[in-house]
Scaffold this motif. Structure first.
Motif, PDB file in Angstrom:
ATOM      1  N   PHE A  59       0.787  -1.226   0.000  1.00 44.81           N
ATOM      2  CA  PHE A  59       0.000   0.000   0.000  1.00 44.81           C
ATOM      3  C   PHE A  59       0.823   1.282   0.000  1.00 44.81           C
ATOM      4  O   PHE A  59       0.272   2.360  -0.193  1.00 44.81           O
ATOM      5  CB  PHE A  59      -0.945   0.026   1.209  1.00 44.81           C
ATOM      6  N   VAL A  60       2.129   1.184   0.237  1.00 39.97           N
ATOM      7  CA  VAL A  60       2.942   2.399   0.347  1.00 39.97           C
ATOM      8  C   VAL A  60       4.117   2.404  -0.629  1.00 39.97           C
ATOM      9  O   VAL A  60       4.217   3.264  -1.505  1.00 39.97           O
ATOM     10  CB  VAL A  60       3.470   2.587   1.791  1.00 39.97           C
ATOM     11  N   GLU A  61       5.019   1.440  -0.478  1.00 37.06           N
ATOM     12  CA  GLU A  61       6.284   1.481  -1.205  1.00 37.06           C
ATOM     13  C   GLU A  61       6.125   1.371  -2.717  1.00 37.06           C
ATOM     14  O   GLU A  61       6.920   1.934  -3.469  1.00 37.06           O
ATOM     15  CB  GLU A  61       7.216   0.380  -0.696  1.00 37.06           C
ATOM     16  N   ILE A  62       5.129   0.649  -3.173  1.00 36.24           N
ATOM     17  CA  ILE A  62       4.979   0.432  -4.616  1.00 36.24           C
ATOM     18  C   ILE A  62       4.369   1.639  -5.325  1.00 36.24           C
ATOM     19  O   ILE A  62       4.475   1.778  -6.542  1.00 36.24           O
ATOM     20  CB  ILE A  62       4.133  -0.834  -4.890  1.00 36.24           C
ATOM     21  N   ILE A  63       3.742   2.538  -4.573  1.00 34.10           N
ATOM     22  CA  ILE A  63       3.039   3.674  -5.180  1.00 34.10           C
ATOM     23  C   ILE A  63       4.035   4.651  -5.799  1.00 34.10           C
ATOM     24  O   ILE A  63       4.984   5.089  -5.159  1.00 34.10           O
ATOM     25  CB  ILE A  63       2.181   4.408  -4.132  1.00 34.10           C
ATOM     26  N   VAL A 113     -11.317  -1.075   1.061  1.00 30.62           N
ATOM     27  CA  VAL A 113     -10.614  -2.117   1.810  1.00 30.62           C
ATOM     28  C   VAL A 113      -9.153  -1.727   2.011  1.00 30.62           C
ATOM     29  O   VAL A 113      -8.625  -1.742   3.132  1.00 30.62           O
ATOM     30  CB  VAL A 113     -10.706  -3.467   1.080  1.00 30.62           C
ATOM     31  N   ASN A 114      -8.481  -1.371   0.926  1.00 28.80           N
ATOM     32  CA  ASN A 114      -7.062  -1.032   1.000  1.00 28.80           C
ATOM     33  C   ASN A 114      -6.824   0.178   1.893  1.00 28.80           C
ATOM     34  O   ASN A 114      -5.902   0.196   2.714  1.00 28.80           O
ATOM     35  CB  ASN A 114      -6.508  -0.775  -0.396  1.00 28.80           C
ATOM     36  N   GLY A 115      -7.646   1.208   1.714  1.00 27.69           N
ATOM     37  CA  GLY A 115      -7.468   2.417   2.500  1.00 27.69           C
ATOM     38  C   GLY A 115      -7.710   2.195   3.981  1.00 27.69           C
ATOM     39  O   GLY A 115      -6.929   2.660   4.827  1.00 27.69           O
ATOM     40  N   LEU A 116      -8.769   1.467   4.320  1.00 29.26           N
ATOM     41  CA  LEU A 116      -9.094   1.244   5.724  1.00 29.26           C
ATOM     42  C   LEU A 116      -8.056   0.371   6.407  1.00 29.26           C
ATOM     43  O   LEU A 116      -7.633   0.654   7.534  1.00 29.26           O
ATOM     44  CB  LEU A 116     -10.483   0.608   5.842  1.00 29.26           C
ATOM     45  N   ASP A 150      -4.884   2.476   6.946  1.00 29.46           N
ATOM     46  CA  ASP A 150      -5.043   3.461   8.015  1.00 29.46           C
ATOM     47  C   ASP A 150      -5.102   2.775   9.372  1.00 29.46           C
ATOM     48  O   ASP A 150      -4.559   3.285  10.361  1.00 29.46           O
ATOM     49  CB  ASP A 150      -6.305   4.287   7.785  1.00 29.46           C
ATOM     50  N   TRP A 151      -5.766   1.628   9.433  1.00 26.07           N
ATOM     51  CA  TRP A 151      -5.830   0.887  10.699  1.00 26.07           C
ATOM     52  C   TRP A 151      -4.438   0.435  11.135  1.00 26.07           C
ATOM     53  O   TRP A 151      -4.061   0.588  12.299  1.00 26.07           O
ATOM     54  CB  TRP A 151      -6.753  -0.316  10.559  1.00 26.07           C
ATOM     55  N   SER A 152      -3.676  -0.105  10.192  1.00 20.49           N
ATOM     56  CA  SER A 152      -2.344  -0.602  10.527  1.00 20.49           C
ATOM     57  C   SER A 152      -1.415   0.528  10.944  1.00 20.49           C
ATOM     58  O   SER A 152      -0.479   0.326  11.725  1.00 20.49           O
ATOM     59  CB  SER A 152      -1.739  -1.358   9.342  1.00 20.49           C
ATOM     60  N   ALA A 153      -1.663   1.742  10.436  1.00 12.92           N
ATOM     61  CA  ALA A 153      -0.839   2.895  10.772  1.00 12.92           C
ATOM     62  C   ALA A 153      -1.266   3.552  12.078  1.00 12.92           C
ATOM     63  O   ALA A 153      -0.638   4.512  12.520  1.00 12.92           O
ATOM     64  CB  ALA A 153      -0.889   3.923   9.641  1.00 12.92           C
ATOM     65  N   GLY A 154      -2.324   3.029  12.698  1.00 13.28           N
ATOM     66  CA  GLY A 154      -2.786   3.566  13.969  1.00 13.28           C
ATOM     67  C   GLY A 154      -3.718   4.751  13.843  1.00 13.28           C
ATOM     68  O   GLY A 154      -3.986   5.445  14.830  1.00 13.28           O
ATOM     69  N   TRP A 155      -4.228   4.999  12.650  1.00 20.13           N
ATOM     70  CA  TRP A 155      -5.106   6.150  12.437  1.00 20.13           C
ATOM     71  C   TRP A 155      -6.579   5.814  12.652  1.00 20.13           C
ATOM     72  O   TRP A 155      -7.430   6.703  12.603  1.00 20.13           O
ATOM     73  CB  TRP A 155      -4.910   6.703  11.025  1.00 20.13           C
ATOM     74  N   ALA A 215      -9.756   1.108  16.418  1.00 22.60           N
ATOM     75  CA  ALA A 215     -10.696  -0.017  16.377  1.00 22.60           C
ATOM     76  C   ALA A 215      -9.894  -1.304  16.394  1.00 22.60           C
ATOM     77  O   ALA A 215      -8.690  -1.313  16.140  1.00 22.60           O
ATOM     78  CB  ALA A 215     -11.555   0.059  15.117  1.00 22.60           C
ATOM     79  N   THR A 216     -10.568  -2.396  16.702  1.00 20.45           N
ATOM     80  CA  THR A 216      -9.923  -3.700  16.602  1.00 20.45           C
ATOM     81  C   THR A 216     -10.003  -4.175  15.161  1.00 20.45           C
ATOM     82  O   THR A 216     -10.796  -3.655  14.359  1.00 20.45           O
ATOM     83  CB  THR A 216     -10.607  -4.730  17.514  1.00 20.45           C
ATOM     84  N   LEU A 217      -9.205  -5.184  14.846  1.00 26.96           N
ATOM     85  CA  LEU A 217      -9.264  -5.730  13.486  1.00 26.96           C
ATOM     86  C   LEU A 217     -10.626  -6.335  13.223  1.00 26.96           C
ATOM     87  O   LEU A 217     -11.145  -6.240  12.099  1.00 26.96           O
ATOM     88  CB  LEU A 217      -8.158  -6.778  13.294  1.00 26.96           C
ATOM     89  N   ASP A 218     -11.239  -6.944  14.229  1.00 26.48           N
ATOM     90  CA  ASP A 218     -12.593  -7.487  14.058  1.00 26.48           C
ATOM     91  C   ASP A 218     -13.583  -6.374  13.727  1.00 26.48           C
ATOM     92  O   ASP A 218     -14.496  -6.571  12.900  1.00 26.48           O
ATOM     93  CB  ASP A 218     -13.042  -8.227  15.323  1.00 26.48           C
ATOM     94  N   ASP A 219     -13.421  -5.218  14.368  1.00 26.45           N
ATOM     95  CA  ASP A 219     -14.297  -4.081  14.057  1.00 26.45           C
ATOM     96  C   ASP A 219     -14.138  -3.656  12.598  1.00 26.45           C
ATOM     97  O   ASP A 219     -15.128  -3.345  11.915  1.00 26.45           O
ATOM     98  CB  ASP A 219     -13.960  -2.882  14.961  1.00 26.45           C
ATOM     99  N   VAL A 220     -12.894  -3.629  12.142  1.00 24.45           N
ATOM    100  CA  VAL A 220     -12.617  -3.240  10.759  1.00 24.45           C
ATOM    101  C   VAL A 220     -13.249  -4.245   9.794  1.00 24.45           C
ATOM    102  O   VAL A 220     -13.893  -3.863   8.804  1.00 24.45           O
ATOM    103  CB  VAL A 220     -11.096  -3.144  10.522  1.00 24.45           C
ATOM    104  N   VAL A 221     -13.066  -5.530  10.079  1.00 24.41           N
ATOM    105  CA  VAL A 221     -13.641  -6.566   9.226  1.00 24.41           C
ATOM    106  C   VAL A 221     -15.166  -6.457   9.215  1.00 24.41           C
ATOM    107  O   VAL A 221     -15.802  -6.549   8.158  1.00 24.41           O
ATOM    108  CB  VAL A 221     -13.196  -7.962   9.687  1.00 24.41           C
ATOM    109  N   ASP A 222     -15.764  -6.263  10.377  1.00 25.26           N
ATOM    110  CA  ASP A 222     -17.231  -6.151  10.455  1.00 25.26           C
ATOM    111  C   ASP A 222     -17.729  -4.978   9.620  1.00 25.26           C
ATOM    112  O   ASP A 222     -18.759  -5.083   8.935  1.00 25.26           O
ATOM    113  CB  ASP A 222     -17.668  -5.969  11.905  1.00 25.26           C
TER     114      ASP A 222
END
Length: 220
Positions: A125-129, A179-182, A185-190, A193-200
């Motif tokens: 999501f970052v280095e290839i852009i 999907v990619n954006g969320l 952003d979740w992995s970057a701490g922005w 929420a929990t990962l389950d919250d993101v998936v839901d």
């Protein structure tokens, strides 16, 4: 992609030339995952630094690759292959479940695989852009595969009467962007929420696409 120098042939140390080459290739990719996906990142990594991290020489690097971009391209494909394998496994195991449960299982598998290693997220999501037109084409091609997967599942669900019959390509393309954006952003701490919250949340978005308001009434 093959490098520009010819690799040695013959058996050495109990391994064939092909086995030694495969091992070198893997070590360069492992080093790339560490440096590109962590510190210092793709743009600040040199061939010498990558070779040192792999415990190999720069000559051996050029036996395997032409440029560092080739390493990044290979890593991007590998990371996507890992995620795709996880999704297809989950998809096979979820066959026969109701649509909502099926979608949840698939996205949990995808999210778990991609976010399980922060280096994979950074590469994908970052280095290839913005690296080059070639890598942008590769990135869009792999994203198109995810769109195709969603469209195929949506069409199958529609054929079973679980979803509205329609052309899903535009909606699926927009959804993959979400999907990619969320996940990034979740992995970057922005995103707090929990990962389950993101998936839901992603599951609810996709179900809303598959089953728009009024669809059940229209089909009855």
């Amino acid at each position: 992609m093959a490098g520009r120098l010819k690799a040695p042939t013959g058996r050495y140390g109990g391994k064939t030339a092909a086995e030694r080459q495969a091992e070198r290739h893997r070590r360069f990719l492992d080093a790339g995952l560490e440096l590109f996906g962590g510190d210092p990142g793709y743009r600040a990594t040199t061939v010498a630094a990558l070779s040192e991290a792999a415990g190999l020489s720069t000559r051996q690097f050029y036996e395997e690759f032409r440029t560092l971009e080739d390493v990044l391209a290979a890593l991007h494909l590998q990371v996507n292959d890992w995620a795709e394998e996880a999704v297809l496994t989950a998809f096979a195991e979820a066959q026969g479940l109701p649509l909502a449960e099926r979608v949840t299982a698939i996205f949990r598998a995808y999210a778990g695989n991609v976010t399980g290693d922060p280096r994979r997220i950074r590469i994908t999501f970052v280095e290839i852009i913005g690296v080059s037109p070639r890598l942008e084409e590769q990135r869009l091609a792999r994203r198109s595969r995810w769109v195709d997967l969603i469209c195929a599942e949506a069409d199958a669900a529609a054929a079973r009467g679980e979803a509205a019959p329609r052309d899903y390509r535009i909606a699926a393309t927009a959804f993959i962007g979400s999907v990619n954006g969320l996940l990034h952003d979740w992995s970057a701490g922005w995103v707090n929420a929990t990962l389950d919250d993101v998936v839901d949340e992603l599951v609810q978005q996709l179900l809303a696409i598959l089953r728009p308001p009024g669809w059940a009434t229209a089909r009855s």
